[in-house]
Design a protein around this motif. Structure first.
Motif, mmCIF file in Angstrom:
data_model
loop_
_atom_site.group_PDB
_atom_site.id
_atom_site.type_symbol
_atom_site.label_atom_id
_atom_site.label_comp_id
_atom_site.label_asym_id
_atom_site.label_seq_id
_atom_site.Cartn_x
_atom_site.Cartn_y
_atom_site.Cartn_z
ATOM 1 N N ALA A 18 0.843 -1.194 0.000
ATOM 2 C CA ALA A 18 0.000 0.000 0.000
ATOM 3 C C ALA A 18 0.877 1.242 0.000
ATOM 4 O O ALA A 18 1.935 1.265 0.636
ATOM 5 N N ASP A 19 0.419 2.256 -0.722
ATOM 6 C CA ASP A 19 1.192 3.502 -0.819
ATOM 7 C C ASP A 19 0.239 4.656 -1.099
ATOM 8 O O ASP A 19 -0.888 4.468 -1.534
ATOM 9 N N GLU A 20 0.728 5.858 -0.862
ATOM 10 C CA GLU A 20 -0.049 7.083 -1.021
ATOM 11 C C GLU A 20 0.608 7.994 -2.041
ATOM 12 O O GLU A 20 1.812 7.872 -2.317
ATOM 13 N N VAL A 21 -0.152 8.934 -2.560
ATOM 14 C CA VAL A 21 0.398 9.935 -3.462
ATOM 15 C C VAL A 21 -0.427 11.209 -3.313
ATOM 16 O O VAL A 21 -1.630 11.150 -3.052
ATOM 17 N N GLY A 22 0.251 12.352 -3.445
ATOM 18 C CA GLY A 22 -0.432 13.636 -3.435
ATOM 19 C C GLY A 22 -0.442 14.363 -2.114
ATOM 20 O O GLY A 22 -1.052 15.429 -2.008
ATOM 21 N N TRP A 26 -0.358 21.118 -3.641
ATOM 22 C CA TRP A 26 -1.134 22.276 -3.225
ATOM 23 C C TRP A 26 -2.595 22.175 -3.650
ATOM 24 O O TRP A 26 -3.431 22.917 -3.142
ATOM 25 N N ALA A 27 -2.878 21.311 -4.579
ATOM 26 C CA ALA A 27 -4.233 21.197 -5.124
ATOM 27 C C ALA A 27 -4.552 19.744 -5.428
ATOM 28 O O ALA A 27 -3.649 18.935 -5.681
ATOM 29 N N GLY A 28 -5.841 19.432 -5.407
ATOM 30 C CA GLY A 28 -6.269 18.097 -5.782
ATOM 31 C C GLY A 28 -6.318 17.127 -4.618
ATOM 32 O O GLY A 28 -6.010 17.470 -3.471
ATOM 33 N N PRO A 29 -6.694 15.892 -4.907
ATOM 34 C CA PRO A 29 -6.907 14.882 -3.878
ATOM 35 C C PRO A 29 -5.623 14.191 -3.434
ATOM 36 O O PRO A 29 -4.570 14.327 -4.049
ATOM 37 N N ALA A 149 -1.716 4.209 -7.528
ATOM 38 C CA ALA A 149 -2.145 5.477 -6.937
ATOM 39 C C ALA A 149 -1.763 6.660 -7.821
ATOM 40 O O ALA A 149 -2.566 7.573 -8.049
ATOM 41 N N LYS A 150 -0.538 6.635 -8.336
ATOM 42 C CA LYS A 150 -0.056 7.750 -9.140
ATOM 43 C C LYS A 150 -0.836 7.873 -10.455
ATOM 44 O O LYS A 150 -1.219 8.985 -10.862
ATOM 45 N N VAL A 151 -1.080 6.760 -11.118
ATOM 46 C CA VAL A 151 -1.805 6.806 -12.392
ATOM 47 C C VAL A 151 -3.223 7.347 -12.184
ATOM 48 O O VAL A 151 -3.681 8.222 -12.925
ATOM 49 N N HIS A 152 -3.919 6.843 -11.159
ATOM 50 C CA HIS A 152 -5.287 7.287 -10.940
ATOM 51 C C HIS A 152 -5.350 8.754 -10.536
ATOM 52 O O HIS A 152 -6.234 9.491 -11.003
ATOM 53 N N ARG A 153 -4.432 9.203 -9.718
ATOM 54 C CA ARG A 153 -4.450 10.621 -9.334
ATOM 55 C C ARG A 153 -4.090 11.507 -10.526
ATOM 56 O O ARG A 153 -4.721 12.544 -10.750
ATOM 57 N N GLU A 171 0.147 19.002 -16.231
ATOM 58 C CA GLU A 171 1.574 18.666 -16.149
ATOM 59 C C GLU A 171 2.054 18.568 -14.700
ATOM 60 O O GLU A 171 2.730 17.619 -14.331
ATOM 61 N N ASN A 172 1.730 19.563 -13.874
ATOM 62 C CA ASN A 172 2.270 19.573 -12.498
ATOM 63 C C ASN A 172 1.407 18.805 -11.512
ATOM 64 O O ASN A 172 1.810 18.604 -10.363
ATOM 65 N N VAL A 173 0.206 18.383 -11.949
ATOM 66 C CA VAL A 173 -0.765 17.621 -11.150
ATOM 67 C C VAL A 173 -0.933 18.174 -9.736
ATOM 68 O O VAL A 173 -1.168 17.424 -8.789
ATOM 69 N N GLY A 174 -0.836 19.472 -9.627
ATOM 70 C CA GLY A 174 -1.152 20.127 -8.363
ATOM 71 C C GLY A 174 0.018 20.421 -7.451
ATOM 72 O O GLY A 174 -0.167 21.040 -6.393
ATOM 73 N N TYR A 175 1.204 19.999 -7.829
ATOM 74 C CA TYR A 175 2.370 20.254 -6.979
ATOM 75 C C TYR A 175 2.885 21.683 -7.162
ATOM 76 O O TYR A 175 2.607 22.347 -8.170
ATOM 77 N N GLY A 176 3.650 22.144 -6.184
ATOM 78 C CA GLY A 176 4.054 23.544 -6.136
ATOM 79 C C GLY A 176 5.273 23.889 -6.958
ATOM 80 O O GLY A 176 6.236 24.446 -6.422
#
Length: 208
Positions: A18-22, A26-29, A149-153, A171-176
């Protein structure tokens, strides 16, 4: 057998990774995924040869290809997510606890793993899983979960980019990153920004 598969072989099968992403975006789930690789050694070897590893080390195209391969060969996985609003209301840590619990309950109703390997430091979760710091680079099952997790996010962030143009979410998928920071200053936050995060809150306060 590569080093990641050798690591998992130390635990009684089936092994849930199990792993997490995001969490730092700064934005998104936030997404948490769990994955159980098939017991078929030929399939595991094919995943190894396809380059399955920590999702952060893979291109978007490689992650998509690996997920398609896992789906074709019936690898079990589950994905759970928390919205930006939930992150603001509950905090990152509480959201992660909730999401990991949901993943573990999914696994209990599914493959009933004998071993549970979770990336990162210990959390208060049921069934006493093993916590593996930097596990996405050590365990093949955790690496698989990180890819899921990464693909779905990423897919969700690319989709919401159409509704919230100008921030570069595709492109940045919500990162700063700098492009995102500049857009945030220019446009202000949108509905999927995490208003509890300091860079976003600073812009909100400055625009009052």
């Amino acid at each position: 057998m590569n080093l990641l598969a050798q690591f998992d072989a130390r635990y009684p099968a089936p092994v849930l990774g199990a792993d997490e992403v995001g969490t730092g975006a700064w934005a998104g789930p936030i997404y948490v995924a769990g994955a159980v690789l098939p017991g078929d050694r030929e399939v595991v070897r094919a995943l190894e040869q396809a380059g399955l590893t920590d999702s952060k080390k893979l291109s978007r195209a490689s992650r998509e290809r690996l997920l398609s391969f896992m789906e074709e060969y019936c690898t079990w996985y589950t994905v759970r997510s928390a919205t930006a609003a939930e992150v603001d209301r509950l905090g990152v840590s509480a959201c992660l606890d909730k999401l990991y619990e949901r993943v573990l309950f999914d696994a209990l109703r599914g493959p009933c793993p004998r071993s549970i390997l979770i990336d990162g430091n210990p959390r208060a979760l049921p069934w006493s899983p093993s916590f593996i710091p930097k596990g996405d680079g050590l365990s093949l099952a955790i690496a698989a979960a990180s890819v899921v997790a990464k693909v779905h996010r990423d897919r969700e962030m690319v989709a919401v980019a159409e509704a919230h143009p100008g921030y570069g979410f595709e492109e940045n998928v919500g990162y700063g990153v700098p492009v995102h920071a500049e857009a945030l200053e220019r446009l202000g936050p949108c509905t999927i920004h995490r208003t509890s995060f300091r860079p976003v809150r600073r812009v909100i306060d400055a625009r009052r």
